[in-house]
Scaffold this motif. Sequence first.
Motif, mmCIF file in Angstrom:
data_model
loop_
_atom_site.group_PDB
_atom_site.id
_atom_site.type_symbol
_atom_site.label_atom_id
_atom_site.label_comp_id
_atom_site.label_asym_id
_atom_site.label_seq_id
_atom_site.Cartn_x
_atom_site.Cartn_y
_atom_site.Cartn_z
ATOM 1 N N SER A 144 3.093 -0.870 -22.327
ATOM 2 C CA SER A 144 2.208 -0.017 -23.124
ATOM 3 C C SER A 144 0.893 0.227 -22.406
ATOM 4 O O SER A 144 0.498 -0.534 -21.533
ATOM 5 N N SER A 145 0.203 1.287 -22.775
ATOM 6 C CA SER A 145 -1.095 1.604 -22.178
ATOM 7 C C SER A 145 -2.107 0.493 -22.435
ATOM 8 O O SER A 145 -2.964 0.228 -21.607
ATOM 9 N N THR A 146 -2.003 -0.147 -23.592
ATOM 10 C CA THR A 146 -2.914 -1.247 -23.897
ATOM 11 C C THR A 146 -2.727 -2.367 -22.888
ATOM 12 O O THR A 146 -3.696 -2.928 -22.385
ATOM 13 N N LEU A 147 -1.492 -2.681 -22.566
ATOM 14 C CA LEU A 147 -1.204 -3.707 -21.580
ATOM 15 C C LEU A 147 -1.784 -3.305 -20.220
ATOM 16 O O LEU A 147 -2.428 -4.103 -19.560
ATOM 17 N N GLU A 148 -1.591 -2.058 -19.829
ATOM 18 C CA GLU A 148 -2.134 -1.585 -18.557
ATOM 19 C C GLU A 148 -3.636 -1.833 -18.498
ATOM 20 O O GLU A 148 -4.153 -2.350 -17.517
ATOM 21 N N TRP A 149 -4.345 -1.436 -19.556
ATOM 22 C CA TRP A 149 -5.799 -1.550 -19.535
ATOM 23 C C TRP A 149 -6.237 -3.003 -19.536
ATOM 24 O O TRP A 149 -7.160 -3.381 -18.838
ATOM 25 N N LYS A 150 -5.588 -3.859 -20.319
ATOM 26 C CA LYS A 150 -5.950 -5.272 -20.364
ATOM 27 C C LYS A 150 -5.792 -5.918 -18.992
ATOM 28 O O LYS A 150 -6.611 -6.725 -18.577
ATOM 29 N N ILE A 151 -4.749 -5.555 -18.287
ATOM 30 C CA ILE A 151 -4.514 -6.104 -16.949
ATOM 31 C C ILE A 151 -5.663 -5.726 -16.026
ATOM 32 O O ILE A 151 -6.217 -6.560 -15.323
ATOM 33 N N ILE A 152 -6.045 -4.486 -16.043
ATOM 34 C CA ILE A 152 -7.058 -3.994 -15.112
ATOM 35 C C ILE A 152 -8.459 -4.392 -15.565
ATOM 36 O O ILE A 152 -9.334 -4.651 -14.737
ATOM 37 N N GLU A 153 -8.690 -4.486 -16.872
ATOM 38 C CA GLU A 153 -10.018 -4.814 -17.391
ATOM 39 C C GLU A 153 -10.505 -6.171 -16.872
ATOM 40 O O GLU A 153 -11.637 -6.305 -16.416
ATOM 41 N N ASP A 154 -9.640 -7.173 -16.927
ATOM 42 C CA ASP A 154 -10.020 -8.496 -16.429
ATOM 43 C C ASP A 154 -10.293 -8.469 -14.929
ATOM 44 O O ASP A 154 -11.208 -9.138 -14.441
ATOM 45 N N CYS A 155 -9.515 -7.708 -14.197
ATOM 46 C CA CYS A 155 -9.720 -7.589 -12.747
ATOM 47 C C CYS A 155 -11.050 -6.914 -12.428
ATOM 48 O O CYS A 155 -11.755 -7.318 -11.501
ATOM 49 N N LEU A 156 -11.401 -5.902 -13.206
ATOM 50 C CA LEU A 156 -12.673 -5.205 -12.989
ATOM 51 C C LEU A 156 -13.853 -6.125 -13.293
ATOM 52 O O LEU A 156 -14.842 -6.138 -12.557
ATOM 53 N N LYS A 157 -13.746 -6.881 -14.352
ATOM 54 C CA LYS A 157 -14.817 -7.824 -14.695
ATOM 55 C C LYS A 157 -15.037 -8.830 -13.572
ATOM 56 O O LYS A 157 -16.162 -9.264 -13.325
ATOM 57 N N ALA A 158 -13.961 -9.188 -12.883
ATOM 58 C CA ALA A 158 -14.048 -10.140 -11.769
ATOM 59 C C ALA A 158 -14.442 -9.454 -10.458
ATOM 60 O O ALA A 158 -14.592 -10.114 -9.434
ATOM 61 N N GLY A 159 -14.598 -8.124 -10.480
ATOM 62 C CA GLY A 159 -14.992 -7.382 -9.275
ATOM 63 C C GLY A 159 -13.891 -7.249 -8.228
ATOM 64 O O GLY A 159 -14.174 -6.966 -7.065
ATOM 65 N N LEU A 160 -12.642 -7.417 -8.647
ATOM 66 C CA LEU A 160 -11.538 -7.376 -7.687
ATOM 67 C C LEU A 160 -11.297 -5.986 -7.086
ATOM 68 O O LEU A 160 -10.713 -5.874 -6.015
ATOM 69 N N HIS A 161 -11.769 -4.952 -7.768
ATOM 70 C CA HIS A 161 -11.578 -3.607 -7.214
ATOM 71 C C HIS A 161 -12.350 -3.425 -5.899
ATOM 72 O O HIS A 161 -11.933 -2.660 -5.044
ATOM 73 N N TRP A 162 -13.435 -4.151 -5.712
ATOM 74 C CA TRP A 162 -14.196 -4.040 -4.466
ATOM 75 C C TRP A 162 -13.470 -4.705 -3.305
ATOM 76 O O TRP A 162 -13.782 -4.455 -2.148
ATOM 77 N N LYS A 163 -12.486 -5.555 -3.608
ATOM 78 C CA LYS A 163 -11.747 -6.269 -2.565
ATOM 79 C C LYS A 163 -10.453 -5.562 -2.152
ATOM 80 O O LYS A 163 -9.830 -5.963 -1.176
ATOM 81 N N ILE A 164 -10.039 -4.551 -2.904
ATOM 82 C CA ILE A 164 -8.768 -3.896 -2.599
ATOM 83 C C ILE A 164 -8.844 -3.237 -1.220
ATOM 84 O O ILE A 164 -9.849 -2.636 -0.864
ATOM 85 N N ILE A 165 -7.801 -3.419 -0.442
ATOM 86 C CA ILE A 165 -7.729 -2.853 0.904
ATOM 87 C C ILE A 165 -6.579 -1.860 0.936
ATOM 88 O O ILE A 165 -5.458 -2.181 0.537
ATOM 89 N N ASP A 166 -6.847 -0.653 1.407
ATOM 90 C CA ASP A 166 -5.763 0.311 1.586
ATOM 91 C C ASP A 166 -5.499 0.501 3.079
ATOM 92 O O ASP A 166 -6.172 -0.093 3.924
ATOM 93 N N PHE A 167 -4.504 1.303 3.397
ATOM 94 C CA PHE A 167 -4.146 1.478 4.805
ATOM 95 C C PHE A 167 -5.261 2.165 5.589
ATOM 96 O O PHE A 167 -5.428 1.912 6.779
ATOM 97 N N ASP A 168 -6.042 3.018 4.918
ATOM 98 C CA ASP A 168 -7.214 3.627 5.571
ATOM 99 C C ASP A 168 -8.114 2.549 6.166
ATOM 100 O O ASP A 168 -8.496 2.606 7.333
ATOM 101 N N ALA A 169 -8.446 1.557 5.350
ATOM 102 C CA ALA A 169 -9.331 0.473 5.807
ATOM 103 C C ALA A 169 -8.638 -0.384 6.858
ATOM 104 O O ALA A 169 -9.253 -0.789 7.844
ATOM 105 N N HIS A 170 -7.346 -0.652 6.664
ATOM 106 C CA HIS A 170 -6.571 -1.439 7.628
ATOM 107 C C HIS A 170 -6.501 -0.725 8.979
ATOM 108 O O HIS A 170 -6.585 -1.355 10.027
ATOM 109 N N PHE A 171 -6.377 0.597 8.936
ATOM 110 C CA PHE A 171 -6.277 1.388 10.168
ATOM 111 C C PHE A 171 -7.565 1.283 10.988
ATOM 112 O O PHE A 171 -7.534 1.263 12.205
#
Length: 184
Positions: A144-171
């Motif tokens: 459900s969409s609620t589940l999606e948001w709950k998963i990401i909400e906790d990650c955002l509070k922990a600042g994990l989005h600033w740590k995500i690495i994509d192939f652009d950065a890896h390259f």
Amino acid sequence: MDQQLEQVSVDIQKIVYKKAMLHACKYSTEDVIGILVGQINDKCISIVDAYPLFHSRVSLNTLEVSLDIIQSELQSDRKIIGVYEARANSRGIMSEIAQEMLQNINQKQAILMRISQIELDDNYLLNAKIVSLNENMKYVINSSSTLEWKIIEDCLKAGLHWKIIDFDAHFENVQLNFRNQYLE
């Protein structure tokens, strides 16, 4: 005469939401695109992982290299089954790239996950939507969409989005790991 829609069940692991949505959050002013990995059976699709690819430039060479690296590391029962994208604006170039990648996957059930912002009670939330490219197919999502948001909400509070690495950065710096295992 109406054709009956073929219903396909789609299971999406939490890690997929985390990686794709955090990628979209980190680069919220840019288009992002990534790969979805899993298994496809006749009536069930299982999306088990996501690999963030690009947030700015995309060249054919870097795209081919990224896909080769991903495919070489996949377990034998997994394969690239789709693409996720988040557009920063309506003119996003990633959509054209996503369409091209989906055609190259060459499966009638290739998955496209679109990530977008929705407004709910004067707050903006992220939403992930699976889009069917086959007009005779209907996806039935087992979450459900609620589940999606709950998963990401906790990650955002922990600042994990600033740590995500994509192939652009890896390259740019091969020491950076675009597999993002720390989220698992």
